[in-house]
Enzyme design. Structure first.
Site, PDB file in Angstrom:
ATOM      1  N   GLU A   1     -10.254  -1.800   3.981  1.00 15.54           N
ATOM      2  CA  GLU A   1      -9.727  -1.072   3.876  1.00 15.54           C
ATOM      3  C   GLU A   1      -9.447   0.276   3.951  1.00 15.54           C
ATOM      4  O   GLU A   1      -9.684   0.648   2.749  1.00 15.54           O
ATOM      5  CB  GLU A   1      -8.175  -2.712   3.591  1.00 15.54           C
ATOM      6  CG  GLU A   1      -8.825  -3.829   3.978  1.00 15.54           C
ATOM      7  CD  GLU A   1      -7.081  -4.375   4.009  1.00 15.54           C
ATOM      8  OE1 GLU A   1      -6.306  -4.511   4.387  1.00 15.54           O
ATOM      9  OE2 GLU A   1      -7.595  -4.794   3.064  1.00 15.54           O
TER      10      GLU A   1
ATOM     11  N   ASP B   1       0.871  -0.532   0.012  1.00 15.15           N
ATOM     12  CA  ASP B   1      -0.215   0.095  -0.117  1.00 15.15           C
ATOM     13  C   ASP B   1       0.853   1.418  -0.198  1.00 15.15           C
ATOM     14  O   ASP B   1       1.697   1.262   0.629  1.00 15.15           O
ATOM     15  CB  ASP B   1      -0.988   0.462   1.463  1.00 15.15           C
ATOM     16  CG  ASP B   1      -1.810  -0.986   1.749  1.00 15.15           C
ATOM     17  OD1 ASP B   1      -2.064  -2.111   0.242  1.00 15.15           O
ATOM     18  OD2 ASP B   1      -2.600  -1.261   2.678  1.00 15.15           O
TER      19      ASP B   1
END
Length: 503
Positions: free
Chosen positions: A224, A42
């Protein structure tokens, strides 16, 4: 004679090493950020400050598979060429350093600023593996770190964590922004199957405001990496809430969905119950926007998918990011949708180009000779009239094909990487993916951007986006347009792209 032999051996060894490196690096993106080595996932803490874009990212510096998370760091002046910096945040006694965001605390609400130095403040999730093994359900909590030297070095706040876990297993990925009408910080946080909103005057003390999402959107996996920000549309402020989900995407695995609505500093109210997707390709996850970019909303995602991220055949690194995309809004029917377009800064990569007008494509048109681009790095802008089935095919002498197309009968765009090169590392990788079309315009404008091991499709002004990685045996040096029934390309522009100056 011995000197000559020694020189020849040294030359052979040098060439062998160069060849080995070239083979090893053949999937290396040339204008997408990737770490020099080891694992990345990420993007985190993306922020613009004093003329520099900062990109932090989930990083494991010991291997090229996921491990104890750190925050890697890269900087850029233009979001195109990136310079990798030393690791910003290391795991500590509170846990691994999971995803989060960074803000410029201009008003020094945190009190971290000293000697008129404006602090950069990182807000991130501590993930505690010891508590996780104890199955307490409280192993993720939110913490702070700050920098007074333009992000070069970071000090963790002694009062961490600033937001303890209330008993939610997945409680992570804080995206923080300043809410000017009420002079407070808003934290948008993923809380398993919903988004939790918190507020704070100083980034240190947080109170719960509301939550959203238990009865909205897709719920095929854990929620998320959220984001919340406004975009002006027709004179009105529209709030965009991005929620990444894994698994449960439109083409399996990881993906990003979004909601459009109103936010009053406490509660988010969605305009629609329809599930909307940022990207219908398989490879744009954990996508969030840069902070402190004024009126521009610039999105960047992790160009992979948890379905196969640990198995992709790259070495000595794993993973890259998407190109940055500028976001906007567009109405189709009774619904409002998010649009994504390549940022204008990418134009600095433009090399040689050629254009065509009113090109008839019936059967196959080979653009390779005119393109003369053995690297396979390019941008293709097309406007297609008399729309029926058509495809764009990237190919090479090894017989690999990466196909991007449109099927009129289903009114869908698609990608097909079943013959794109190496696909056997995961059974679900070499398949066809589809995406709906959201426009009734008789013409289809589209932009395709190709790097060494990826394509990004922006159709109908960015209403439909598809991002796909692939791993060809050789560079995709050939390019074809195909249509059985025939289409007219009213405008075509092919631009060879240069490699960015990544370091």
């Amino acid at each position: 004679m011995k000197k000559l032999l020694l020189s020849a051996l040294l030359l052979i060894n040098l060439l062998s090493a160069q060849n080995a490196t070239a083979q090893q690096e053949k999937y290396r993106p040339q204008f997408h950020f990737s770490p020099k080595a080891h694992w990345m996932n990420d993007p985190n803490g993306m922020v613009f400050h004093n003329g520099t874009y900062h990109l932090f990212f989930q990083y494991y510096p010991e291997d090229k598979v996921w491990g104890p998370m750190h925050w890697g760091h890269a900087t850029s002046k233009d979001m195109v060429s990136w310079q990798e910096q030393p690791i910003a945040l290391y795991p500590d006694s509170l846990g691994y350093i999971f995803s989060g965001s960074a803000v410029v605390d201009t008003k020094n609400t945190s009190g971290f600023g000293k000697d008129d130095k404006v602090p950069l403040v990182a807000i991130f999730t501590h993930h505690n593996p010891v508590l996780e093994k104890q199955k307490t359900g409280r192993h993720e909590y939110q913490s702070l770190a700050y920098s007074l030297d333009e992000g070069k070095t970071w000090t963790k706040y002694s009062g961490n964590p600033v937001l303890p876990n209330p008993g939610i297993t997945d409680f992570r990925d804080p995206k923080v922004s300043w809410y000017e009408p009420q002079k407070k910080w808003i934290m948008t946080l993923a809380a398993k199957d919903r988004i939790a909103f918190y507020s704070s005057p100083d980034l240190k003390s947080w109170k719960s405001e509301s939550d959203f999402g238990t009865d909205a959107g897709a719920h095929g996996g854990v929620w998320e990496c959220p984001d919340l920000f406004p975009i002006m549309h027709d004179g009105k402020q529209v709030w965009v809430l991005i929620v990444n989900i894994n698994p449960g995407g439109p083409n399996k695995g990881s993906a990003g969905q979004y909601f459009l609505g109103d936010f009053d500093g406490k509660t988010f109210k969605s305009y629609s119950k329809e599930t909307k997707w940022l990207d219908f390709g398989a490879d744009n996850y954990a996508a969030v926007t840069f902070s402190n970019t004024g009126n521009r909303s610039i999105l960047l995602g992790w160009m992979s998918n948890w379905q196969y991220a640990n198995q992709v055949p790259t070495d000595p690194w794993r993973s890259a990011n998407t190109i940055p995309r500028e976001l906007g809004l567009k109405t189709f029917g009774k619904e409002l949708y998010l649009t994504s377009k390549p940022i204008k800064e990418l134009d600095i990569l433009n090399g040689t180009a050629f254009t065509e007008k009113n090109l008839m494509v019936k059967g196959q048109v080979d653009l390779s000779k005119k393109a003369g681009n053995p690297t396979g790095l390019f941008r293709l802008d097309l406007n297609i009239q008399k729309v029926t089935d058509f495809s764009i095919v990237l190919a090479n002498k090894a017989g690999n094909e990466m196909i991007i197309g449109y099927d009129k009968a289903t009114n869908q765009f698609y990608t097909d990487r079943s013959k794109s090169g190496k696909t056997d590392f995961e059974k679900g990788f070499g398949v066809k993916h589809t995406a709906p079309r959201f426009s009734t315009d008789p013409n289809i404008p589209l932009t395709l951007i190709a790097d060494a091991a990826s394509i990004e499709l922006f159709a109908d002004g960015g209403l439909t986006v598809m991002t796909e990685i692939f791993f060809p045996d050789q560079p995709m040096s050939e390019l074809f347009l195909k249509s059985v029934n025939g289409v007219v390309v009213s405008e075509l522009k092919y631009t060879a792209l240069k490699a960015a100056r990544n370091q």
